[in-house]
Design a protein around this motif. Structure first.
Motif, PDB file in Angstrom:
ATOM      1  N   GLU A   1      -4.429  11.020 -20.869  1.00  0.00           N
ATOM      2  CA  GLU A   1      -5.290  10.835 -20.090  1.00  0.00           C
ATOM      3  C   GLU A   1      -4.647  12.277 -18.947  1.00  0.00           C
ATOM      4  O   GLU A   1      -5.331  12.954 -18.461  1.00  0.00           O
ATOM      5  N   LEU A   2      -3.507  11.860 -18.627  1.00  0.00           N
ATOM      6  CA  LEU A   2      -3.180  13.005 -17.568  1.00  0.00           C
ATOM      7  C   LEU A   2      -3.116  14.107 -18.235  1.00  0.00           C
ATOM      8  O   LEU A   2      -3.325  14.904 -17.726  1.00  0.00           O
ATOM      9  N   GLU A   3      -2.403  14.081 -19.598  1.00  0.00           N
ATOM     10  CA  GLU A   3      -2.150  15.472 -20.623  1.00  0.00           C
ATOM     11  C   GLU A   3      -3.648  16.181 -20.350  1.00  0.00           C
ATOM     12  O   GLU A   3      -3.917  17.564 -19.821  1.00  0.00           O
ATOM     13  N   ARG A   4      -5.120  15.899 -20.749  1.00  0.00           N
ATOM     14  CA  ARG A   4      -6.563  16.149 -20.376  1.00  0.00           C
ATOM     15  C   ARG A   4      -6.797  16.641 -18.772  1.00  0.00           C
ATOM     16  O   ARG A   4      -7.400  17.275 -18.684  1.00  0.00           O
ATOM     17  N   HIS A   5      -6.050  15.991 -17.996  1.00  0.00           N
ATOM     18  CA  HIS A   5      -6.375  15.802 -16.520  1.00  0.00           C
ATOM     19  C   HIS A   5      -4.975  17.586 -16.329  1.00  0.00           C
ATOM     20  O   HIS A   5      -5.508  18.591 -14.614  1.00  0.00           O
ATOM     21  N   GLY A   6      -4.698  18.241 -17.142  1.00  0.00           N
ATOM     22  CA  GLY A   6      -3.728  19.163 -16.884  1.00  0.00           C
ATOM     23  C   GLY A   6      -2.098  18.586 -15.879  1.00  0.00           C
ATOM     24  O   GLY A   6      -1.393  19.214 -15.729  1.00  0.00           O
ATOM     25  N   SER A   7      -2.550  17.115 -15.649  1.00  0.00           N
ATOM     26  CA  SER A   7      -1.062  17.174 -14.894  1.00  0.00           C
ATOM     27  C   SER A   7       0.264  16.819 -15.649  1.00  0.00           C
ATOM     28  O   SER A   7       1.671  17.263 -15.866  1.00  0.00           O
ATOM     29  N   VAL A   8      -0.029  16.902 -17.266  1.00  0.00           N
ATOM     30  CA  VAL A   8       0.985  16.491 -18.081  1.00  0.00           C
ATOM     31  C   VAL A   8       1.935  18.206 -19.273  1.00  0.00           C
ATOM     32  O   VAL A   8       0.987  18.408 -19.581  1.00  0.00           O
TER      33      VAL A   8
ATOM     34  N   LEU B   1       0.988  -1.394  -0.484  1.00  0.00           N
ATOM     35  CA  LEU B   1       0.497   0.273  -0.003  1.00  0.00           C
ATOM     36  C   LEU B   1       1.332   1.184   0.086  1.00  0.00           C
ATOM     37  O   LEU B   1       1.921   1.327   0.212  1.00  0.00           O
ATOM     38  N   GLY B   2       0.706   1.971  -0.596  1.00  0.00           N
ATOM     39  CA  GLY B   2       1.054   3.163  -0.939  1.00  0.00           C
ATOM     40  C   GLY B   2       1.289   4.387  -2.243  1.00  0.00           C
ATOM     41  O   GLY B   2       0.933   3.481  -3.056  1.00  0.00           O
ATOM     42  N   ALA B   3       1.777   5.148  -1.934  1.00  0.00           N
ATOM     43  CA  ALA B   3       1.493   6.404  -3.280  1.00  0.00           C
ATOM     44  C   ALA B   3       0.473   6.847  -3.614  1.00  0.00           C
ATOM     45  O   ALA B   3       0.781   7.750  -4.379  1.00  0.00           O
ATOM     46  N   ALA B   4      -0.918   6.423  -2.918  1.00  0.00           N
ATOM     47  CA  ALA B   4      -1.929   7.092  -3.349  1.00  0.00           C
ATOM     48  C   ALA B   4      -1.541   8.939  -3.004  1.00  0.00           C
ATOM     49  O   ALA B   4      -2.386   8.850  -3.639  1.00  0.00           O
ATOM     50  N   THR B   5      -1.130   8.973  -2.229  1.00  0.00           N
ATOM     51  CA  THR B   5      -0.477  10.507  -1.657  1.00  0.00           C
ATOM     52  C   THR B   5      -0.187  10.992  -3.480  1.00  0.00           C
ATOM     53  O   THR B   5      -0.088  11.716  -3.664  1.00  0.00           O
ATOM     54  N   HIS B   6       0.891  10.426  -4.004  1.00  0.00           N
ATOM     55  CA  HIS B   6       1.742  10.744  -4.846  1.00  0.00           C
ATOM     56  C   HIS B   6      -0.051  10.860  -6.867  1.00  0.00           C
ATOM     57  O   HIS B   6       0.606  12.053  -6.754  1.00  0.00           O
ATOM     58  N   LEU B   7      -0.646   9.993  -6.669  1.00  0.00           N
ATOM     59  CA  LEU B   7      -1.570   9.515  -7.182  1.00  0.00           C
ATOM     60  C   LEU B   7      -2.247  10.744  -7.274  1.00  0.00           C
ATOM     61  O   LEU B   7      -2.641  11.876  -8.206  1.00  0.00           O
ATOM     62  N   ALA B   8      -2.942  10.924  -6.369  1.00  0.00           N
ATOM     63  CA  ALA B   8      -3.693  12.562  -5.956  1.00  0.00           C
ATOM     64  C   ALA B   8      -3.469  13.844  -6.403  1.00  0.00           C
ATOM     65  O   ALA B   8      -3.990  14.586  -6.438  1.00  0.00           O
TER      66      ALA B   8
ATOM     67  N   LEU C   1      -1.892  13.917  -9.381  1.00  0.00           N
ATOM     68  CA  LEU C   1      -2.118  13.767 -10.715  1.00  0.00           C
ATOM     69  C   LEU C   1      -3.651  13.589 -10.984  1.00  0.00           C
ATOM     70  O   LEU C   1      -3.822  14.164 -12.842  1.00  0.00           O
ATOM     71  N   VAL C   2      -4.627  13.078 -10.756  1.00  0.00           N
ATOM     72  CA  VAL C   2      -5.735  12.843 -11.124  1.00  0.00           C
ATOM     73  C   VAL C   2      -6.498  12.966  -9.780  1.00  0.00           C
ATOM     74  O   VAL C   2      -6.310  13.419  -9.283  1.00  0.00           O
ATOM     75  N   PRO C   3      -8.053  13.467 -10.631  1.00  0.00           N
ATOM     76  CA  PRO C   3      -9.082  13.742  -9.797  1.00  0.00           C
ATOM     77  C   PRO C   3      -9.048  12.919  -9.079  1.00  0.00           C
ATOM     78  O   PRO C   3      -8.996  11.543  -8.501  1.00  0.00           O
ATOM     79  N   HIS C   4      -9.239  13.225  -7.133  1.00  0.00           N
ATOM     80  CA  HIS C   4      -9.690  12.107  -6.733  1.00  0.00           C
ATOM     81  C   HIS C   4     -10.492  10.346  -6.336  1.00  0.00           C
ATOM     82  O   HIS C   4     -10.092   9.867  -6.757  1.00  0.00           O
ATOM     83  N   HIS C   5     -11.812  10.807  -6.856  1.00  0.00           N
ATOM     84  CA  HIS C   5     -11.867   9.734  -7.194  1.00  0.00           C
ATOM     85  C   HIS C   5     -11.553   8.795  -8.169  1.00  0.00           C
ATOM     86  O   HIS C   5     -11.959   7.791  -8.557  1.00  0.00           O
ATOM     87  N   LEU C   6     -11.185   9.419  -9.505  1.00  0.00           N
ATOM     88  CA  LEU C   6     -10.107   8.831 -10.133  1.00  0.00           C
ATOM     89  C   LEU C   6      -9.125   8.196  -9.321  1.00  0.00           C
ATOM     90  O   LEU C   6      -8.890   7.344  -9.644  1.00  0.00           O
ATOM     91  N   MET C   7      -8.504   9.070  -9.010  1.00  0.00           N
ATOM     92  CA  MET C   7      -7.771   8.091  -8.212  1.00  0.00           C
ATOM     93  C   MET C   7      -7.516   7.496  -7.099  1.00  0.00           C
ATOM     94  O   MET C   7      -7.410   6.065  -6.831  1.00  0.00           O
ATOM     95  N   ARG C   8      -8.961   7.257  -6.716  1.00  0.00           N
ATOM     96  CA  ARG C   8      -9.888   6.030  -5.813  1.00  0.00           C
ATOM     97  C   ARG C   8      -9.766   4.483  -6.263  1.00  0.00           C
ATOM     98  O   ARG C   8      -9.284   3.886  -6.076  1.00  0.00           O
ATOM     99  N   ALA C   9     -10.509   4.576  -8.072  1.00  0.00           N
ATOM    100  CA  ALA C   9     -10.608   3.827  -8.667  1.00  0.00           C
ATOM    101  C   ALA C   9      -9.573   3.112  -8.815  1.00  0.00           C
ATOM    102  O   ALA C   9      -9.405   2.083  -9.547  1.00  0.00           O
TER     103      ALA C   9
END
Length: 250
Positions: free
Chosen positions: A166-173, A137-144, A146-154
């Motif tokens: 896909e990350l570019e569309r979320h503004g992360s790239v 378990l780990g790195a949810a801190t960092h995935l959060a 990169l993407v919106p919260h509910h997407l991170m959970r899924a």
């Protein structure tokens, strides 16, 4: 395992990780990476750092085979502490860090890019956390980051990967590149734009932005790691890691 540092442009350091075949890093590798990033940021000749990798992909997380062939909990503790140090080195680097990602970015790779200041990636790059399938378990801190919260959970629960587009569309790239050569150029172009600024102001800006971050990434990730230890002590983690090693050996 090699971690090398070069300065291809004025004010820019490039830290390159090379650990064939897939850049799954042993305990020592995480610490070497942390030391290289911190050293590059401390050097007043650098106003920006590019973090990249050689080989088939950016990062495949920890070396699970090392963990399983090591008696006791030494490798597990080492991997957890090493990852924490490498992630923190990126976040706390005195100057902005740009992650240049190609191929796979998995597990610990998410910890690195999630703590970076900017990301550029090849169009075929993929990002994901297969932690649950590896008994961790780990790195949810960092995935959060990169993407919106509910997407991170899924994504976390399923272990599904997402593409750089896909990350570019979320503004992360920041930018997509068609190939490795273009990736290097895109990363260096952004790093050069940052490096052209006043070095003292860049360092103050990095510290200021970290200071207003809503999440303490060190403490948040350390909290997550506690559950990895619980999974290990219960025997769940070993079963999943053993299954992974058996599968990889076929």
């Amino acid at each position: 395992m090699t971690v090398s540092t070069s300065s291809p442009r004025d004010g820019v350091a490039v830290v390159t990780v090379d650990h064939p075949p897939v850049n799954a890093l042993p305990v020592k590798g995480w610490y070497e990476l942390a030391d290289a990033v911190r050293a590059a940021g401390r050097d007043r000749a650098h106003n920006a750092v590019v973090l990249t990798s050689a080989g088939r992909g950016f990062n495949a997380g920890v070396d699970i085979k090392e963990m399983q062939r090591t008696e006791g909990h030494e490798a597990l503790i080492g991997a957890n502490r090493g990852c924490a140090e490498a992630f923190a080195a990126v976040y706390e680097c005195e100057v902005p860090v740009i992650a240049a990602v190609h191929g796979h970015c998995l597990g610990g790779g998410i910890g690195l890019v999630g703590n970076a200041d900017a990301i550029v990636a090849t169009e075929d790059a993929t990002f994901g956390l297969p932690e649950l399938d590896r008994g961790a378990l780990g790195a949810a801190t960092h995935l959060a980051r990169l993407v919106p919260h509910h997407l991170m959970r899924a994504l976390y629960y399923t272990g599904q990967t997402v593409t750089a587009r896909e990350l570019e569309r979320h503004g992360s790239v920041w930018a997509l590149a068609p190939d490795r050569e273009a990736l290097t150029e895109a990363a260096l172009e952004l790093a050069s734009r940052i490096a052209a600024k006043d070095g003292s102001l860049i360092r103050l800006a990095k510290e200021a932005i970290n200071g207003i971050d809503p999440v303490d990434v060190r403490r948040s990730y350390r909290f997550e790691q506690g559950f990895t230890f619980e999974a290990n002590l219960s025997g769940i983690a070993d079963r999943h890691r053993d299954a992974f090693v058996r599968t990889e050996g076929k």
